[in-house]
Design an enzyme around this catalytic site. Structure first.
Site, PDB file in Angstrom:
ATOM      1  N   HIS A  72     -12.064  -8.418  -1.827  1.00  0.00           N
ATOM      2  CA  HIS A  72     -11.127  -7.878  -2.818  1.00  0.00           C
ATOM      3  C   HIS A  72     -11.816  -6.832  -3.686  1.00  0.00           C
ATOM      4  CE1 HIS A  72      -7.443  -7.852  -5.193  1.00  0.00           C
ATOM      5  NE2 HIS A  72      -8.261  -7.569  -6.192  1.00  0.00           N
ATOM      6  N   GLY A 125       0.892   5.119  -7.886  1.00  0.00           N
ATOM      7  CA  GLY A 125       1.835   4.556  -6.919  1.00  0.00           C
ATOM      8  C   GLY A 125       1.317   3.334  -6.186  1.00  0.00           C
ATOM      9  N   HIS A 162      -5.140  -4.240  -3.939  1.00  0.00           N
ATOM     10  CA  HIS A 162      -6.305  -4.495  -3.084  1.00  0.00           C
ATOM     11  C   HIS A 162      -6.502  -3.184  -2.320  1.00  0.00           C
ATOM     12  CE1 HIS A 162      -8.458  -7.421  -0.116  1.00  0.00           C
ATOM     13  NE2 HIS A 162      -8.633  -6.184   0.354  1.00  0.00           N
ATOM     14  N   HIS A 204      -6.719  -0.072  -0.199  1.00  0.00           N
ATOM     15  CA  HIS A 204      -6.316   0.176   1.182  1.00  0.00           C
ATOM     16  C   HIS A 204      -6.053   1.654   1.380  1.00  0.00           C
ATOM     17  CE1 HIS A 204      -2.724  -0.744  -1.217  1.00  0.00           C
ATOM     18  NE2 HIS A 204      -2.089   0.143  -0.476  1.00  0.00           N
ATOM     19  N   ASP A 256       1.716  -1.438   8.661  1.00  0.00           N
ATOM     20  CA  ASP A 256       2.462  -1.614   7.419  1.00  0.00           C
ATOM     21  C   ASP A 256       3.793  -2.291   7.739  1.00  0.00           C
ATOM     22  OD1 ASP A 256       2.314  -0.048   4.404  1.00  0.00           O
ATOM     23  OD2 ASP A 256       4.235  -0.891   5.029  1.00  0.00           O
TER      24      ASP A 256
HETATM   25  P1  5GP Z   1       0.647   0.810  -2.027  1.00  0.00           P
HETATM   26  O1  5GP Z   1       1.946   1.244  -2.636  1.00  0.00           O
HETATM   27  O2  5GP Z   1       0.035  -0.328  -2.804  1.00  0.00           O
HETATM   28  O3  5GP Z   1      -0.291   1.931  -1.756  1.00  0.00           O
HETATM   29  O4  5GP Z   1       1.040   0.292  -0.592  1.00  0.00           O
HETATM   30  C1  5GP Z   1       1.229  -1.050  -0.272  1.00  0.00           C
HETATM   31  C2  5GP Z   1       1.755  -1.101   1.149  1.00  0.00           C
HETATM   32  O5  5GP Z   1       1.631  -2.422   1.610  1.00  0.00           O
HETATM   33  C3  5GP Z   1       3.220  -0.702   1.285  1.00  0.00           C
HETATM   34  O6  5GP Z   1       3.339   0.397   2.183  1.00  0.00           O
HETATM   35  C4  5GP Z   1       3.892  -1.964   1.803  1.00  0.00           C
HETATM   36  O7  5GP Z   1       4.905  -1.711   2.749  1.00  0.00           O
HETATM   37  C5  5GP Z   1       2.727  -2.727   2.431  1.00  0.00           C
HETATM   38  N1  5GP Z   1       2.869  -4.169   2.398  1.00  0.00           N
HETATM   39  C6  5GP Z   1       3.225  -4.942   1.315  1.00  0.00           C
HETATM   40  N2  5GP Z   1       3.223  -6.239   1.641  1.00  0.00           N
HETATM   41  C7  5GP Z   1       2.856  -6.302   2.961  1.00  0.00           C
HETATM   42  C8  5GP Z   1       2.676  -7.389   3.865  1.00  0.00           C
HETATM   43  O8  5GP Z   1       2.848  -8.581   3.538  1.00  0.00           O
HETATM   44  N3  5GP Z   1       2.305  -7.073   5.141  1.00  0.00           N
HETATM   45  C9  5GP Z   1       2.103  -5.782   5.535  1.00  0.00           C
HETATM   46  N4  5GP Z   1       1.751  -5.594   6.814  1.00  0.00           N
HETATM   47  N5  5GP Z   1       2.271  -4.737   4.704  1.00  0.00           N
HETATM   48  C10 5GP Z   1       2.628  -5.001   3.433  1.00  0.00           C
HETATM   49 ZN    ZN Z   2      -7.198  -8.918  -2.467  1.00  0.00          ZN
END
Ligand code: 5GP
Ligand code: ZN
Length: 114
Positions: free
Chosen positions: A47, A94, A99, A101, A31
């Site tokens: 996706h 949140g 996509h 993950h 991350d």
């Molecule tokens: P969500 O809030 O959608 O569950 O988590 C998204 C995660 O993706 C966040 O922890 C954020 O730091 C991470 N993230 C967002 N953009 C990027 C990126 O360009 N590269 C990486 N490695 N992590 C990303």
């Molecule tokens: Zn995607």
């Protein structure tokens, strides 16, 4: 590939990431804004928006994602002490990157579920 999806761009190689695992279906990378000493994102290359979009066709892939997470937890030396594996779904869940993950978080004591 979804237009303007950061993780699709990472899957394509047009945005860099620190990969720790890749195969033809799954990728795992660190991350960019870690919330724990170990913070790895594990996702399908294709996706899928989130768990709400999982179908009969993608069900086996969900099992593979969890198996890869378990392997990474061992590789990152957090399997024995414990770790958190979570996936956010939709705005109230949140989720920021739309996509699917899993976050693998470890290396510190986890607290709460807020
Ligand atoms: P969500 O809030 O959608 O569950 O988590 C998204 C995660 O993706 C966040 O922890 C954020 O730091 C991470 N993230 C967002 N953009 C990027 C990126 O360009 N590269 C990486 N490695 N992590 C990303
Ligand atoms: Zn995607």
């Amino acid at each position: 590939m979804a237009d303007d999806c950061i993780f699709c761009k990472i899957a394509q190689g047009s945005i860099p990431a620190t990969f720790i695992y890749q195969d033809d279906e799954i990728m795992a990378f660190r991350d960019i804004n870690p919330h724990a000493p170990v913070h790895v994102l594990i996702c399908p290359r294709q996706h899928i928006t989130n768990v709400a979009e999982v179908t009969d066709q993608t069900e086996p892939l969900m099992g593979r994602l969890i198996k890869v997470a378990a392997d990474i937890a061992r590789q990152e030396n957090v399997a024995d002490k414990g770790f958190r594996l979570l996936t956010n779904n939709g705005p109230e869940g949140g989720q920021v990157v739309m996509h699917l993950h899993f976050h693998l978080l470890g290396g510190r004591q986890m607290k709460g579920l807020g």
